[in-house]
Motif scaffolding. Structure first.
Motif, PDB file in Angstrom:
ATOM      1  N   VAL A  27       0.905  -1.145  -0.171  1.00  0.00           N
ATOM      2  CA  VAL A  27      -0.098  -0.098   0.003  1.00  0.00           C
ATOM      3  C   VAL A  27       0.791   1.372   0.069  1.00  0.00           C
ATOM      4  O   VAL A  27       1.969   1.714   0.877  1.00  0.00           O
ATOM      5  CB  VAL A  27      -0.885   0.392   1.300  1.00  0.00           C
ATOM      6  CG1 VAL A  27      -1.844   1.110   0.858  1.00  0.00           C
ATOM      7  CG2 VAL A  27      -2.163  -1.365   0.881  1.00  0.00           C
ATOM      8  N   GLU A  28       0.685   2.137  -0.933  1.00  0.00           N
ATOM      9  CA  GLU A  28       0.760   3.670  -0.720  1.00  0.00           C
ATOM     10  C   GLU A  28       0.539   4.462  -0.539  1.00  0.00           C
ATOM     11  O   GLU A  28      -0.553   4.862  -0.951  1.00  0.00           O
ATOM     12  CB  GLU A  28       1.506   3.766  -1.623  1.00  0.00           C
ATOM     13  CG  GLU A  28       2.614   5.157  -1.995  1.00  0.00           C
ATOM     14  CD  GLU A  28       3.299   5.448  -3.806  1.00  0.00           C
ATOM     15  OE1 GLU A  28       3.336   6.665  -4.059  1.00  0.00           O
ATOM     16  OE2 GLU A  28       3.634   4.375  -4.771  1.00  0.00           O
ATOM     17  N   ASP A  30      -0.077   7.837  -0.563  1.00  0.00           N
ATOM     18  CA  ASP A  30       0.942   8.961  -0.508  1.00  0.00           C
ATOM     19  C   ASP A  30       0.259  10.342  -1.232  1.00  0.00           C
ATOM     20  O   ASP A  30       0.684  11.279  -1.499  1.00  0.00           O
ATOM     21  CB  ASP A  30       1.546   8.642  -2.532  1.00  0.00           C
ATOM     22  CG  ASP A  30       0.580   8.402  -3.431  1.00  0.00           C
ATOM     23  OD1 ASP A  30      -0.804   7.560  -2.448  1.00  0.00           O
ATOM     24  OD2 ASP A  30       0.535   7.983  -4.297  1.00  0.00           O
ATOM     25  N   HIS A  31      -1.026  10.496  -0.883  1.00  0.00           N
ATOM     26  CA  HIS A  31      -1.445  11.794  -0.621  1.00  0.00           C
ATOM     27  C   HIS A  31      -2.785  11.707   0.870  1.00  0.00           C
ATOM     28  O   HIS A  31      -2.813  10.254   0.784  1.00  0.00           O
ATOM     29  CB  HIS A  31      -2.354  11.608  -1.920  1.00  0.00           C
ATOM     30  CG  HIS A  31      -3.108  10.466  -2.311  1.00  0.00           C
ATOM     31  ND1 HIS A  31      -4.531  10.046  -1.657  1.00  0.00           N
ATOM     32  CD2 HIS A  31      -3.184   9.732  -3.114  1.00  0.00           C
ATOM     33  CE1 HIS A  31      -5.050   8.868  -2.297  1.00  0.00           C
ATOM     34  NE2 HIS A  31      -4.290   8.594  -3.346  1.00  0.00           N
ATOM     35  N   HIS A  35      -5.195   6.415  -0.095  1.00  0.00           N
ATOM     36  CA  HIS A  35      -4.214   5.555  -0.331  1.00  0.00           C
ATOM     37  C   HIS A  35      -4.313   4.976  -1.609  1.00  0.00           C
ATOM     38  O   HIS A  35      -5.347   4.776  -1.744  1.00  0.00           O
ATOM     39  CB  HIS A  35      -3.734   4.508   1.034  1.00  0.00           C
ATOM     40  CG  HIS A  35      -4.940   3.734   1.038  1.00  0.00           C
ATOM     41  ND1 HIS A  35      -6.148   4.025   2.098  1.00  0.00           N
ATOM     42  CD2 HIS A  35      -5.904   2.353   0.724  1.00  0.00           C
ATOM     43  CE1 HIS A  35      -7.215   3.089   1.984  1.00  0.00           C
ATOM     44  NE2 HIS A  35      -6.815   2.052   1.533  1.00  0.00           N
ATOM     45  N   ASP A  36      -3.012   3.521  -1.549  1.00  0.00           N
ATOM     46  CA  ASP A  36      -3.158   2.849  -3.129  1.00  0.00           C
ATOM     47  C   ASP A  36      -2.950   1.353  -2.889  1.00  0.00           C
ATOM     48  O   ASP A  36      -1.684   2.429  -2.745  1.00  0.00           O
ATOM     49  CB  ASP A  36      -2.801   3.947  -4.687  1.00  0.00           C
ATOM     50  CG  ASP A  36      -3.377   4.726  -5.048  1.00  0.00           C
ATOM     51  OD1 ASP A  36      -4.959   4.801  -5.103  1.00  0.00           O
ATOM     52  OD2 ASP A  36      -3.134   5.971  -5.222  1.00  0.00           O
ATOM     53  N   VAL A  37      -3.678   0.988  -3.401  1.00  0.00           N
ATOM     54  CA  VAL A  37      -2.690  -0.570  -2.968  1.00  0.00           C
ATOM     55  C   VAL A  37      -2.054  -0.490  -4.654  1.00  0.00           C
ATOM     56  O   VAL A  37      -2.654  -0.617  -4.946  1.00  0.00           O
ATOM     57  CB  VAL A  37      -4.078  -1.590  -3.422  1.00  0.00           C
ATOM     58  CG1 VAL A  37      -3.651  -3.157  -2.835  1.00  0.00           C
ATOM     59  CG2 VAL A  37      -4.782  -1.470  -1.667  1.00  0.00           C
ATOM     60  N   LYS A  38      -1.057  -0.867  -4.408  1.00  0.00           N
ATOM     61  CA  LYS A  38      -0.429  -1.621  -5.653  1.00  0.00           C
ATOM     62  C   LYS A  38      -0.279  -2.760  -5.914  1.00  0.00           C
ATOM     63  O   LYS A  38       0.104  -2.517  -7.150  1.00  0.00           O
ATOM     64  CB  LYS A  38       1.206  -0.999  -4.812  1.00  0.00           C
ATOM     65  CG  LYS A  38       1.262   0.696  -5.275  1.00  0.00           C
ATOM     66  CD  LYS A  38       1.128   1.371  -6.398  1.00  0.00           C
ATOM     67  CE  LYS A  38       0.629   2.914  -5.039  1.00  0.00           C
ATOM     68  NZ  LYS A  38      -0.085   3.825  -7.216  1.00  0.00           N
TER      69      LYS A  38
END
Length: 72
Positions: A27-28, A30-31, A35-38
């Motif tokens: 998970v990133e 970054d905002h 989050h975003d699951v990468k």
């Protein structure tokens, strides 16, 4: 003759159990809004005698090792 059941609830003999298992994800964060699951989930689903288990019939909770009830 019925085959023996490996795991069953000791309280009600239910055989539908919820097991708590782990998997990995990347998970990133970054905002500020989320989050975003990468990547993932990855890895095999594994359990052993110490895995937490809950009977979905009666709610009994314990370890998988404790789930040795007999099915009628």
């Amino acid at each position: 003759m019925k085959e023996p059941i490996e795991h069953a609830c000791p309280q009600c003999a239910g055989t539908r159990l919820e097991l708590r298992v782990e998997q990995s994800i990347t998970v990133e964060f970054d905002h500020p809004d989320g989050h975003d699951v990468k990547d993932g989930p990855s890895g095999d689903l594994e359990w052993d005698d110490g895995t937490k288990a809950t009977c979905l019939t009666c709610g009994y909770a314990g370890t998988l090792k404790e789930m040795t009830g007999k099915r009628p």
